[in-house]
Design a protein around this motif. Structure first.
Motif, short mmCIF file in Angstrom:
data_model
loop_
_atom_site.label_atom_id
_atom_site.label_comp_id
_atom_site.label_asym_id
_atom_site.label_seq_id
_atom_site.Cartn_x
_atom_site.Cartn_y
_atom_site.Cartn_z
N ALA A 182 60.71 22.39 100.00
CA ALA A 182 61.53 21.55 100.89
C ALA A 182 61.70 20.15 100.31
O ALA A 182 62.78 19.56 100.40
CB ALA A 182 60.90 21.48 102.28
N GLY A 183 60.63 19.61 99.70
CA GLY A 183 60.70 18.28 99.11
C GLY A 183 61.63 18.24 97.90
O GLY A 183 62.46 17.33 97.75
N VAL A 184 61.51 19.25 97.04
CA VAL A 184 62.37 19.33 95.85
C VAL A 184 63.83 19.52 96.27
O VAL A 184 64.74 18.87 95.74
CB VAL A 184 61.89 20.48 94.92
N ALA A 185 64.06 20.39 97.27
CA ALA A 185 65.43 20.63 97.75
C ALA A 185 66.01 19.37 98.39
O ALA A 185 67.20 19.08 98.25
CB ALA A 185 65.42 21.77 98.77
N ALA A 228 64.51 16.93 110.11
CA ALA A 228 65.05 17.41 108.84
C ALA A 228 66.21 16.53 108.37
O ALA A 228 66.41 16.33 107.16
CB ALA A 228 65.50 18.86 108.96
N GLN A 229 66.97 15.96 109.33
CA GLN A 229 68.09 15.08 108.97
C GLN A 229 67.61 13.79 108.31
O GLN A 229 68.34 13.15 107.56
CB GLN A 229 68.94 14.77 110.20
N SER A 230 66.36 13.39 108.62
CA SER A 230 65.81 12.17 108.03
C SER A 230 65.23 12.42 106.63
O SER A 230 64.84 11.49 105.94
CB SER A 230 64.69 11.60 108.90
N LEU A 231 65.12 13.72 106.25
CA LEU A 231 64.63 14.05 104.90
C LEU A 231 65.79 13.85 103.92
O LEU A 231 66.70 14.68 103.85
CB LEU A 231 64.12 15.49 104.86
N TRP A 263 61.07 25.03 107.11
CA TRP A 263 62.06 26.09 107.34
C TRP A 263 63.45 25.49 107.58
O TRP A 263 64.45 26.03 107.12
CB TRP A 263 61.62 26.96 108.52
N GLU A 264 63.52 24.37 108.32
CA GLU A 264 64.81 23.72 108.56
C GLU A 264 65.52 23.38 107.25
O GLU A 264 66.74 23.47 107.15
CB GLU A 264 64.62 22.43 109.39
N VAL A 265 64.74 22.98 106.26
CA VAL A 265 65.33 22.62 104.96
C VAL A 265 65.65 23.88 104.15
O VAL A 265 66.77 24.06 103.66
CB VAL A 265 64.35 21.72 104.14
#
Length: 369
Positions: free
Chosen positions: A225-228, A8-11, A283-285
């Motif tokens: 998650a992508g939009v966020a 999630a940190q790499s997103l 979920w992480e995001v």
């Protein structure tokens, strides 16, 4: 720290921009539409009678001011945003594993229809064999669409557990590489390109102003998650999620309340694209308050009312899953009061993502018959 927390940190917004550079030749830049009639309806207080029997009964109806901008992914290739993630995941797979291996083994996924068609199209474009596991109850047009791209369709039961069991059987025979429908780094980055486009289109339309909020449907959570992720370095634009409440389909909302992800969902909501539990990476995001400010749920009747407005007032064909965000703007008093309080007299500019339009005349007739 779990592997999902690390991933999630790499997103990052940069990862979404890189994804866009890769998929741009293969996807449509879908329109961002407005509708003054829907702005007026959303900005009118609900009648006290409309709140009877809801959690908001007895409250003074909120009086928010909305300017709505509709990102029409129903007009995307295959009729849904999913083609963004599918092309991105497959292009990255070809980069990482090499064409020979991917074309020899093929790819596999499970989906009720939109990711199925998306991966089938991406695979046929890039000349990779595709095996798609679909629930027997999938919409006939989604099954036909998937087959039309040359993919092999294998049927399963409707729950994610049943689908995954069939995927394992097919993989045993074919050695095909799994491209998950939503719980995957490259899928999330691909879906996030929706936000990159919509922000640029909004800026072209409304100079020197910032989008106040974006609301997307939440099923597996890849789009949200992508939009966020894309808006994560732009705190002035708040991101929200929307779900159906029918038979516990609001697993994300319930999970956020309980502070723990809900692992399984069994629901036959009319919003058939949103019947899956939120993925682990997603979920992480989504559970990060700094990225997603809240998730709201709406009833089947509210989804139908929103869909009717889009069909009749905007003349735009959408599937039920696509309008849950609009239904939140129209009917959820907690969300409407938030817009009233934070937006004041000038209100909020809210982008609503219409995630897809894959329905049939028969299905629409049945909903409103």
């Amino acid at each position: 720290m779990t592997s999902h927390a690390v991933a999630a940190q790499s997103l990052t917004p940069a990862a979404i921009q890189a994804a866009y550079g890769l998929i741009k030749p293969h996807v449509h830049r879908t329109p961002l539409l407005t509708c003054q009639t829907l702005d007026t309806i959303a900005s009118t207080p609900q009648s006290p009678e409309a709140l009877v029997g809801t959690p908001f009964e007895g409250q003074t109806p909120a009086h928010p001011q909305f300017r709505l901008f509709f990102k029409c992914e129903n007009l995307q290739r295959i009729g849904a945003f999913k083609v963004r993630g599918a092309f991105h995941a497959l292009l990255r797979l070809l980069e990482e594993r090499g064409e020979d291996e991917v074309k020899q083994r093929g790819v596999i996924t499970h989906s009720s229809g939109n990711h199925a068609q998306a991966l089938a199209l991406a695979a046929s474009t890039l000349h990779v064999p595709a095996y798609i596991v679909m629930p027997r109850i999938s919409t006939s047009s989604k099954i036909a669409g998937t087959r039309s791209y040359g993919a092999e369709v294998i049927f399963s039961g409707s729950t994610s557990v049943e689908r995954e069991a069939v995927v394992a059987e097919v993989q045993e025979k074919t050695n095909a590489i799994l491209v998950p429908p939503y719980d995957h780094f490259n899928i999330i980055c691909g879906q996030g390109t929706t936000a990159l486009e919509l922000e640029a289109q909004y800026a072209e339309r409304v100079e020197s102003k910032t989008l106040d909020a974006v609301i997307t449907p939440v099923g597996g959570g890849g789009l949200n998650a992508g939009v966020a992720t894309y808006f994560s370095d732009k705190p002035q634009t708040r991101v929200f999620g929307a779900e159906p409440s029918f038979e516990g389909a609001d697993d994300c909302r319930r999970g956020l309340q309980a502070g723990q992800r809900v692992e399984a969902v069994t629901t036959l909501t009319i919003a058939d694209g949103l019947r899956t539990p939120v993925g682990l990476l997603n979920w992480e995001v989504i559970s990060n308050k700094e990225k997603v400010e809240g998730v709201f749920a709406v009833s089947e009747e509210q989804i139908k009312a929103a869909m009717r407005l889009v069909l009749e007032r905007m003349k735009v064909v959408v599937e039920p899953s696509a309008v849950v965000g609009l239904a939140v703007c129209l009917f959820d008093e907690d969300f409407r009061r938030r817009v009233e309080q934070d937006g004041g007299e000038k209100g909020w500019d809210v982008a609503v993502v219409f995630s897809g339009g894959n329905t049939t005349v028969e299905a629409i007739g049945k909903l409103f018959g």
